[in-house]
Design a protein around this motif. Structure first.
Motif, PDB file in Angstrom:
ATOM      1  N   TYR A  74       0.833  -1.203   0.000  1.00 21.08           N
ATOM      2  CA  TYR A  74       0.000   0.000   0.000  1.00 21.08           C
ATOM      3  C   TYR A  74       0.873   1.261   0.000  1.00 21.08           C
ATOM      4  O   TYR A  74       0.610   2.211  -0.747  1.00 21.08           O
ATOM      5  CB  TYR A  74      -0.951  -0.008   1.207  1.00 21.08           C
ATOM      6  CG  TYR A  74      -1.768   1.260   1.293  1.00 21.08           C
ATOM      7  CD1 TYR A  74      -2.774   1.521   0.352  1.00 21.08           C
ATOM      8  CD2 TYR A  74      -1.517   2.226   2.260  1.00 21.08           C
ATOM      9  CE1 TYR A  74      -3.510   2.709   0.397  1.00 21.08           C
ATOM     10  CE2 TYR A  74      -2.250   3.412   2.316  1.00 21.08           C
ATOM     11  CZ  TYR A  74      -3.240   3.644   1.378  1.00 21.08           C
ATOM     12  OH  TYR A  74      -3.963   4.814   1.410  1.00 21.08           O
ATOM     13  N   CYS A 147     -18.146  -1.494   3.875  1.00 21.03           N
ATOM     14  CA  CYS A 147     -16.686  -1.277   3.855  1.00 21.03           C
ATOM     15  C   CYS A 147     -15.932  -2.586   4.039  1.00 21.03           C
ATOM     16  O   CYS A 147     -14.872  -2.818   3.445  1.00 21.03           O
ATOM     17  CB  CYS A 147     -16.252  -0.310   4.960  1.00 21.03           C
ATOM     18  SG  CYS A 147     -17.382   1.060   5.296  1.00 21.03           S
ATOM     19  N   MET A 169      -5.463   3.630  11.934  1.00 20.38           N
ATOM     20  CA  MET A 169      -5.342   4.972  11.361  1.00 20.38           C
ATOM     21  C   MET A 169      -5.995   5.970  12.332  1.00 20.38           C
ATOM     22  O   MET A 169      -6.983   5.648  12.980  1.00 20.38           O
ATOM     23  CB  MET A 169      -6.031   5.052   9.999  1.00 20.38           C
ATOM     24  CG  MET A 169      -5.451   4.121   8.922  1.00 20.38           C
ATOM     25  SD  MET A 169      -3.659   4.168   8.751  1.00 20.38           S
ATOM     26  CE  MET A 169      -3.415   5.748   7.908  1.00 20.38           C
ATOM     27  N   LEU A 174      -8.900   9.485   9.132  1.00 18.33           N
ATOM     28  CA  LEU A 174     -10.009   8.759   8.498  1.00 18.33           C
ATOM     29  C   LEU A 174     -11.088   9.758   8.094  1.00 18.33           C
ATOM     30  O   LEU A 174     -11.605   9.719   6.975  1.00 18.33           O
ATOM     31  CB  LEU A 174     -10.593   7.708   9.461  1.00 18.33           C
ATOM     32  CG  LEU A 174      -9.705   6.492   9.754  1.00 18.33           C
ATOM     33  CD1 LEU A 174     -10.308   5.656  10.881  1.00 18.33           C
ATOM     34  CD2 LEU A 174      -9.529   5.626   8.502  1.00 18.33           C
ATOM     35  N   SER A 177      -9.933  11.835   5.130  1.00 18.97           N
ATOM     36  CA  SER A 177      -9.855  11.057   3.881  1.00 18.97           C
ATOM     37  C   SER A 177     -11.250  10.786   3.320  1.00 18.97           C
ATOM     38  O   SER A 177     -11.477  10.902   2.114  1.00 18.97           O
ATOM     39  CB  SER A 177      -9.148   9.718   4.107  1.00 18.97           C
ATOM     40  OG  SER A 177      -7.871   9.932   4.635  1.00 18.97           O
ATOM     41  N   ILE A 178     -12.181  10.431   4.208  1.00 21.66           N
ATOM     42  CA  ILE A 178     -13.539  10.143   3.742  1.00 21.66           C
ATOM     43  C   ILE A 178     -14.153  11.410   3.135  1.00 21.66           C
ATOM     44  O   ILE A 178     -14.776  11.371   2.070  1.00 21.66           O
ATOM     45  CB  ILE A 178     -14.397   9.565   4.896  1.00 21.66           C
ATOM     46  CG1 ILE A 178     -13.876   8.179   5.270  1.00 21.66           C
ATOM     47  CG2 ILE A 178     -15.877   9.511   4.507  1.00 21.66           C
ATOM     48  CD1 ILE A 178     -14.464   7.593   6.551  1.00 21.66           C
ATOM     49  N   ARG A 186      -9.882  13.643  -3.452  1.00 23.17           N
ATOM     50  CA  ARG A 186      -9.048  12.462  -3.639  1.00 23.17           C
ATOM     51  C   ARG A 186      -9.850  11.449  -4.449  1.00 23.17           C
ATOM     52  O   ARG A 186     -11.060  11.308  -4.252  1.00 23.17           O
ATOM     53  CB  ARG A 186      -8.665  11.867  -2.275  1.00 23.17           C
ATOM     54  CG  ARG A 186      -7.782  10.629  -2.357  1.00 23.17           C
ATOM     55  CD  ARG A 186      -7.289  10.186  -0.975  1.00 23.17           C
ATOM     56  NE  ARG A 186      -6.666   8.870  -1.047  1.00 23.17           N
ATOM     57  CZ  ARG A 186      -6.278   8.150  -0.005  1.00 23.17           C
ATOM     58  NH1 ARG A 186      -6.448   8.626   1.216  1.00 23.17           N
ATOM     59  NH2 ARG A 186      -5.731   6.965  -0.170  1.00 23.17           N
ATOM     60  N   TYR A 194      -7.812   3.005  -8.112  1.00 14.27           N
ATOM     61  CA  TYR A 194      -8.625   2.544  -6.986  1.00 14.27           C
ATOM     62  C   TYR A 194      -9.492   3.632  -6.374  1.00 14.27           C
ATOM     63  O   TYR A 194     -10.473   3.341  -5.701  1.00 14.27           O
ATOM     64  CB  TYR A 194      -7.722   1.933  -5.905  1.00 14.27           C
ATOM     65  CG  TYR A 194      -6.905   0.786  -6.438  1.00 14.27           C
ATOM     66  CD1 TYR A 194      -7.527  -0.394  -6.830  1.00 14.27           C
ATOM     67  CD2 TYR A 194      -5.522   0.888  -6.577  1.00 14.27           C
ATOM     68  CE1 TYR A 194      -6.789  -1.451  -7.343  1.00 14.27           C
ATOM     69  CE2 TYR A 194      -4.775  -0.156  -7.088  1.00 14.27           C
ATOM     70  CZ  TYR A 194      -5.414  -1.319  -7.476  1.00 14.27           C
ATOM     71  OH  TYR A 194      -4.687  -2.343  -7.980  1.00 14.27           O
ATOM     72  N   ALA A 197     -13.550   3.884  -6.985  1.00 12.67           N
ATOM     73  CA  ALA A 197     -14.407   2.959  -6.235  1.00 12.67           C
ATOM     74  C   ALA A 197     -14.733   3.552  -4.868  1.00 12.67           C
ATOM     75  O   ALA A 197     -15.870   3.485  -4.397  1.00 12.67           O
ATOM     76  CB  ALA A 197     -13.717   1.607  -6.068  1.00 12.67           C
ATOM     77  N   THR A 204     -22.340   6.034   0.666  1.00 15.45           N
ATOM     78  CA  THR A 204     -23.241   5.320   1.585  1.00 15.45           C
ATOM     79  C   THR A 204     -23.244   5.955   2.976  1.00 15.45           C
ATOM     80  O   THR A 204     -24.011   5.552   3.835  1.00 15.45           O
ATOM     81  CB  THR A 204     -22.838   3.825   1.723  1.00 15.45           C
ATOM     82  OG1 THR A 204     -21.521   3.761   2.305  1.00 15.45           O
ATOM     83  CG2 THR A 204     -22.809   3.133   0.366  1.00 15.45           C
ATOM     84  N   VAL A 214     -19.045   5.507  11.681  1.00 24.49           N
ATOM     85  CA  VAL A 214     -18.273   4.413  11.069  1.00 24.49           C
ATOM     86  C   VAL A 214     -16.842   4.438  11.612  1.00 24.49           C
ATOM     87  O   VAL A 214     -16.236   3.390  11.857  1.00 24.49           O
ATOM     88  CB  VAL A 214     -18.343   4.452   9.516  1.00 24.49           C
ATOM     89  CG1 VAL A 214     -17.375   5.440   8.900  1.00 24.49           C
ATOM     90  CG2 VAL A 214     -18.101   3.065   8.929  1.00 24.49           C
TER      91      VAL A 214
END
Ligand code: HEC
Ligand code: HEC
Length: 223
Positions: A74, A147, A169, A174, A177-178, A186, A194, A197, A204, A214
């Motif tokens: 990654y 997820c 993380m 998080l 990033s979301i 991003r 990737y 996706a 959601t 979440v």
């Protein structure tokens, strides 16, 4: 961009240059054994500690996430994404715009691999809870169901899906990033394999409360 972030960026770039010069060229040709790679990776990691901390635990004041212990595949993917401008070049990506220039200092694939291997070998650092209004982990279970298909039910990621671990993380990272996926800061660059996706997946999560929920669930998965 206002003057201040630009100055910060230049300051970081200058510091990076100094560290870089002290590390110096050349590196050995592609190292034959893993030990030499790790040593090279450790040396290069001096370029990273300014923002990601010496232990790789990250630093929210620099918008830099925890990276210690992330899987090498990654890290390598992301270093390539930054270097090619697929990640980090969006005008509103404050964190990405700091990381992008750093990725340019990593000369070639051998050095990307050496760094990725070293980062994977670093023990994960327990992250602090920094988010202002933590969510409800129970509500988060429902949101996380989708997820888990890629990031695994226990949040440890799945190489076959190219999905990184989410446990471990930082909550603020998080969250950011979301939000970046939601606003396509991003994941929408041409050539991003990737990211698209993920843009579909975060749809959601209807609002900030759902994002917090979440994240609370992901944190509850930490061992
Ligand atoms: C100037 C500060 C700075 C320096 C120095 C820096 N980074 Fe970063 N890095 C960041 C920021 C900020 C982000 C978060 C980008 C985002 O929010 O998308 C980041 C993100 C990353 C990510 C992505 C993590 C993830 O979970 O997707 C990796 C991998 C990474 N950096 C590795 C490195 C390596 C290796 C070095 C040293 C060669 C380095 N960074 C040096 C600021 C920095
Ligand atoms: C279809 C598979 C898939 C699903 C489902 C999915 N993800 Fe992802 N996710 C990925 C992939 C692949 C990446 C890595 C993107 C990259 O390489 O840039 C990623 C990246 C991320 C990142 C960035 C991690 C980092 O270190 O920067 C976060 C956060 C994330 N996903 C959260 C979620 C959440 C929350 C959900 C559920 C709402 C979810 N993902 C659903 C595949 C998926």
């Amino acid at each position: 961009m206002s003057a201040k972030p630009t100055t910060t960026l230049i300051t970081f770039a200058t510091m990076a240059l100094l560290v870089f010069m002290s590390i110096g060229f050349p590196s050995p040709a592609v190292a034959e054994d893993g030990a030499a790679d790790l040593a090279r990776g450790q040396k290069l990691f001096a370029l990273c500690t300014q923002c990601h901390s010496a232990n790789g635990g990250g630093d929210s004041s620099f918008l830099a996430p925890a990276i210690a212990g992330l899987p090498a595949w990654y890290v390598e993917n992301q270093l390539k994404n930054f270097k090619s401008g697929i990640r980090g070049l969006h005008a509103e990506d404050r964190g990405g715009l700091r990381m992008y220039p750093m990725s340019l200092w990593i000369r070639d694939e051998a050095d990307q691999k050496a760094l990725a291997g070293y980062i994977e070998s670093m023990p994960a650092v327990a992250t602090k809870r920094e988010i202002a209004h933590p969510g409800d982990a129970t509500k988060g279970v429902g949101y996380y169901a989708v997820c888990g298909a890629c990031h695994a039910a226990d949040g440890t990621g799945n190489k076959a899906m190219s999905a990184p671990p989410l446990v471990g993380m930082s909550d603020w990272y998080l969250f950011s990033s979301i939000q970046k996926y939601k606003t396509k800061v991003r994941g929408s660059a041409v050539g991003d394999v990737y990211g698209p996706a993920m843009i579909g997946m975060v749809a959601t999560l209807p609002n900030d409360d759902a994002i917090r929920d979440v994240i609370a669930h992901i944190q509850s998965l930490e061992k």
